[in-house]
Write a protein that holds these residues in place. Structure first.
Motif, PDB file in Angstrom:
ATOM      1  N   ARG A 225       0.922  -1.169   0.002  1.00  0.00           N
ATOM      2  CA  ARG A 225      -0.057   0.035  -0.016  1.00  0.00           C
ATOM      3  C   ARG A 225       0.854   1.271   0.099  1.00  0.00           C
ATOM      4  NH1 ARG A 225      -5.174  -1.167   0.478  1.00  0.00           N
ATOM      5  NH2 ARG A 225      -5.544   0.948   0.707  1.00  0.00           N
ATOM      6  N   PRO A 226       0.709   2.069  -1.102  1.00  0.00           N
ATOM      7  CA  PRO A 226       1.684   3.300  -1.001  1.00  0.00           C
ATOM      8  C   PRO A 226       1.637   4.245   0.122  1.00  0.00           C
ATOM      9  CG  PRO A 226       0.657   2.737  -3.084  1.00  0.00           C
ATOM     10  CD  PRO A 226      -0.119   1.747  -2.149  1.00  0.00           C
ATOM     11  N   GLU A 227       0.389   4.265   0.645  1.00  0.00           N
ATOM     12  CA  GLU A 227       0.298   5.219   1.627  1.00  0.00           C
ATOM     13  C   GLU A 227       0.830   4.818   3.007  1.00  0.00           C
ATOM     14  OE1 GLU A 227      -3.520   2.444   1.766  1.00  0.00           O
ATOM     15  OE2 GLU A 227      -2.074   3.731   0.148  1.00  0.00           O
ATOM     16  N   HIS A 231       6.169   8.771   2.426  1.00  0.00           N
ATOM     17  CA  HIS A 231       5.798   9.911   3.379  1.00  0.00           C
ATOM     18  C   HIS A 231       6.758  11.287   2.744  1.00  0.00           C
ATOM     19  CE1 HIS A 231       3.843   7.253   6.085  1.00  0.00           C
ATOM     20  NE2 HIS A 231       5.061   6.512   5.884  1.00  0.00           N
ATOM     21  N   ASP A 232       6.116  12.147   3.048  1.00  0.00           N
ATOM     22  CA  ASP A 232       6.816  13.640   2.751  1.00  0.00           C
ATOM     23  C   ASP A 232       6.896  13.942   1.265  1.00  0.00           C
ATOM     24  OD1 ASP A 232       7.189  14.227   5.709  1.00  0.00           O
ATOM     25  OD2 ASP A 232       8.904  13.149   5.742  1.00  0.00           O
ATOM     26  N   VAL A 233       6.115  13.379   0.618  1.00  0.00           N
ATOM     27  CA  VAL A 233       5.860  13.801  -0.993  1.00  0.00           C
ATOM     28  C   VAL A 233       5.455  15.226  -0.983  1.00  0.00           C
ATOM     29  CG1 VAL A 233       4.876  13.147  -3.078  1.00  0.00           C
ATOM     30  CG2 VAL A 233       5.627  11.212  -1.502  1.00  0.00           C
ATOM     31  N   ASP A 234       6.134  15.803  -2.078  1.00  0.00           N
ATOM     32  CA  ASP A 234       5.590  17.209  -2.140  1.00  0.00           C
ATOM     33  C   ASP A 234       4.168  17.019  -3.273  1.00  0.00           C
ATOM     34  OD1 ASP A 234       7.941  19.086  -1.695  1.00  0.00           O
ATOM     35  OD2 ASP A 234       8.704  17.336  -2.557  1.00  0.00           O
ATOM     36  N   LEU A 235       4.079  16.218  -4.189  1.00  0.00           N
ATOM     37  CA  LEU A 235       3.000  16.082  -4.910  1.00  0.00           C
ATOM     38  C   LEU A 235       2.417  14.535  -5.430  1.00  0.00           C
ATOM     39  CD1 LEU A 235       0.831  17.665  -7.017  1.00  0.00           C
ATOM     40  CD2 LEU A 235       2.797  17.302  -8.790  1.00  0.00           C
ATOM     41  N   VAL A 236       1.319  14.541  -5.183  1.00  0.00           N
ATOM     42  CA  VAL A 236       0.795  13.143  -5.817  1.00  0.00           C
ATOM     43  C   VAL A 236      -0.005  13.539  -7.105  1.00  0.00           C
ATOM     44  CG1 VAL A 236      -0.734  11.186  -5.354  1.00  0.00           C
ATOM     45  CG2 VAL A 236       0.940  12.000  -3.739  1.00  0.00           C
ATOM     46  N   LEU A 237      -0.023  12.854  -8.253  1.00  0.00           N
ATOM     47  CA  LEU A 237      -0.825  13.031  -9.191  1.00  0.00           C
ATOM     48  C   LEU A 237      -1.355  11.618  -9.349  1.00  0.00           C
ATOM     49  CD1 LEU A 237      -1.805  14.780 -11.738  1.00  0.00           C
ATOM     50  CD2 LEU A 237      -0.207  13.231 -13.059  1.00  0.00           C
ATOM     51  N   ASP A 238      -2.870  11.573  -9.226  1.00  0.00           N
ATOM     52  CA  ASP A 238      -3.403  10.366  -9.215  1.00  0.00           C
ATOM     53  C   ASP A 238      -4.450  10.330 -10.348  1.00  0.00           C
ATOM     54  OD1 ASP A 238      -4.826   8.109  -8.655  1.00  0.00           O
ATOM     55  OD2 ASP A 238      -6.199   8.878  -7.026  1.00  0.00           O
ATOM     56  N   THR A 239      -3.911   9.492 -11.287  1.00  0.00           N
ATOM     57  CA  THR A 239      -4.689   9.276 -12.578  1.00  0.00           C
ATOM     58  C   THR A 239      -5.745   8.083 -12.431  1.00  0.00           C
ATOM     59  OG1 THR A 239      -3.272   7.586 -13.443  1.00  0.00           O
ATOM     60  CG2 THR A 239      -2.535   9.606 -13.615  1.00  0.00           C
ATOM     61  N   VAL A 240      -5.901   7.510 -11.318  1.00  0.00           N
ATOM     62  CA  VAL A 240      -6.889   6.375 -10.945  1.00  0.00           C
ATOM     63  C   VAL A 240      -8.201   6.825 -10.429  1.00  0.00           C
ATOM     64  CG1 VAL A 240      -7.254   4.107 -10.058  1.00  0.00           C
ATOM     65  CG2 VAL A 240      -4.917   4.717 -10.995  1.00  0.00           C
ATOM     66  N   GLY A 241      -8.227   7.690  -9.389  1.00  0.00           N
ATOM     67  CA  GLY A 241      -9.192   8.278  -8.732  1.00  0.00           C
ATOM     68  C   GLY A 241      -9.975   7.074  -7.990  1.00  0.00           C
ATOM     69  N   GLY A 242     -11.461   7.567  -7.597  1.00  0.00           N
ATOM     70  CA  GLY A 242     -12.195   6.776  -6.964  1.00  0.00           C
ATOM     71  C   GLY A 242     -12.082   6.960  -5.580  1.00  0.00           C
ATOM     72  N   ARG A 250      -2.421  11.199   2.937  1.00  0.00           N
ATOM     73  CA  ARG A 250      -1.400  10.966   4.179  1.00  0.00           C
ATOM     74  C   ARG A 250       0.059  10.552   3.722  1.00  0.00           C
ATOM     75  NH1 ARG A 250      -3.571  11.912   9.032  1.00  0.00           N
ATOM     76  NH2 ARG A 250      -5.852  11.784   8.614  1.00  0.00           N
ATOM     77  N   THR A 251       0.505  10.501   2.341  1.00  0.00           N
ATOM     78  CA  THR A 251       1.802  10.450   1.926  1.00  0.00           C
ATOM     79  C   THR A 251       2.409  11.830   1.685  1.00  0.00           C
ATOM     80  OG1 THR A 251       1.174  10.715  -0.447  1.00  0.00           O
ATOM     81  CG2 THR A 251       1.125   8.703   0.485  1.00  0.00           C
ATOM     82  N   LEU A 252       1.691  13.009   1.747  1.00  0.00           N
ATOM     83  CA  LEU A 252       2.305  14.401   1.432  1.00  0.00           C
ATOM     84  C   LEU A 252       2.843  14.922   2.788  1.00  0.00           C
ATOM     85  CD1 LEU A 252      -0.969  15.720  -0.286  1.00  0.00           C
ATOM     86  CD2 LEU A 252       1.283  15.026  -1.562  1.00  0.00           C
ATOM     87  N   LYS A 253       3.674  15.769   2.274  1.00  0.00           N
ATOM     88  CA  LYS A 253       4.130  16.493   3.615  1.00  0.00           C
ATOM     89  C   LYS A 253       3.254  17.963   3.701  1.00  0.00           C
ATOM     90  CE  LYS A 253       8.394  17.500   1.414  1.00  0.00           C
ATOM     91  NZ  LYS A 253       9.362  18.421   1.091  1.00  0.00           N
TER      92      LYS A 253
END
Length: 336
Positions: A225-227, A231-242, A250-253
């Protein structure tokens, strides 16, 4: 005798892939600001099957943008056959590619010829063929407008605030969810072009492909599970959605951003508490941006991955392939 008709795929009713009909219809006449393109290849995109399924109203529009019968498709690569008298940027014989009339369902690209707004086209990169060029417009411009530059000041149908891309450089870490798909594989490469560190999330079958594109880290979502790992990511681009999209918060700084390509439900209180931003753009046709992307394609800095090709007459099979999922790159229709 001059030829006045062409083959095109049309919808007379909504439903599954079986409603895509191969028919003979009149060749369109280019209107003001348009050119007639003899089509060599057509990119297949999610809005094509949304339209087929019966979704005819674009977000932000009060009414349907098309009526039946309709020719689906927005992504095209081909050769200019004729130009309207007011068009100066293109001439007969120019090789072009483009995303036509988006956001709307009126691209009319699944055909041997299409009348295309000149402002939605760019010259096809000489270094790639029509199949690869046709795979680039919608997916490439979606990644570009989310990550690099919006390119317009139209209000978003998804939020009050204007979407603002995150500055990407060597100090930035970007996670791309669904990295092997059309938008995802462009986003990975554009983030790398800007110098960012990229974490690619996809199924294990795509690991070597994404590593070849430059991923710095790969996560197989079927095993981890990526989350829980990131941790402390600047940006998540989620192309899947849902519904799982919110897990990436929770992965973001603090100060980070989540860009969902497909609208999803988020808790404003949670995003405020985490001090993160959720923002979504709506991709729009843009010939000037496509020309910039074309230069990267021509140089080999960015490449288009082709999942599979089908003849125009086999559009049904192309939609059946899309429905099976786990696409690596783009599905493209070829036009003889």
């Amino acid at each position: 005798m001059p030829i006045h008709t062409m083959r095109a795929i049309r919808l007379h009713e909504h439903g599954g892939p079986e409603v895509l009909r191969d028919e003979e219809v009149p060749i369109p006449e280019p209107g003001p600001g348009e050119v007639l393109v003899r089509v060599h290849a057509v990119g297949v995109n999610p809005p094509d099957w949304y339209l087929r399924d019966g979704y005819t109203t674009m977000p932000g529009e009060p009414d349907a943008t098309v009526s039946l019968p309709v020719i689906p498709g927005t992504d095209v690569s081909g050769v200019v056959e004729a130009v309207a008298s007011d068009v100066e940027d293109f001439s007969v014989g120019d090789e072009v590619f483009g995303l036509l009339r988006f956001p709307s369902f009126d691209g009319r690209a699944y055909a041997e010829y299409v009348a295309a707004p000149a402002s939605h086209l760019a010259r096809k990169p000489a270094g790639i063929d029509h199949v690869h060029a046709a795979g680039a417009p919608m997916a490439g411009l979606t990644a570009w407008q989310f990550l690099i530059e919006v390119g317009h000041d139209r209000p978003s149908p998804f939020q009050e605030a204007r979407h603002r891309p995150t500055a990407l450089d060597a100090d930035t870490t970007v996670l791309v969810n669904g990295a092997a798909g059309g938008v995802g594989h462009f986003a990975l490469q554009l983030a790398k072009w800007k110098g960012a560190r990229v974490i690619a999330v996809a199924s294990g079958a795509h690991e070597s492909f994404l590593n070849e594109l430059g991923a710095d880290e790969f996560i197989d979502y079927t095993k981890s599970r990526p989350e829980e790992l990131v941790h402390d990511v600047d940006l998540v681009l989620d192309t899947v959605g849902g519904p799982d999209s919110k897990l990436f918060l929770r992965t973001l700084k603090r100060g980070g951003a989540l860009f969902p390509v497909f609208p999803a439900e988020f808790d404003d209180e949670e995003t405020s508490k985490l001090d993160v931003t959720v923002s979504i753009a709506q991709v729009r046709s843009n010939g000037a941006q496509l020309a910039e992307l074309g230069r990267l394609l021509d140089a080999g800095t960015v490449r288009v991955a082709i999942d599979s090709t089908f003849s125009l007459a086999d559009a049904r099979a192309a939609h059946e392939r899309a429905a099976r999922g786990h696409i690596q790159g783009k599905i493209v229709l070829t036009v003889a």
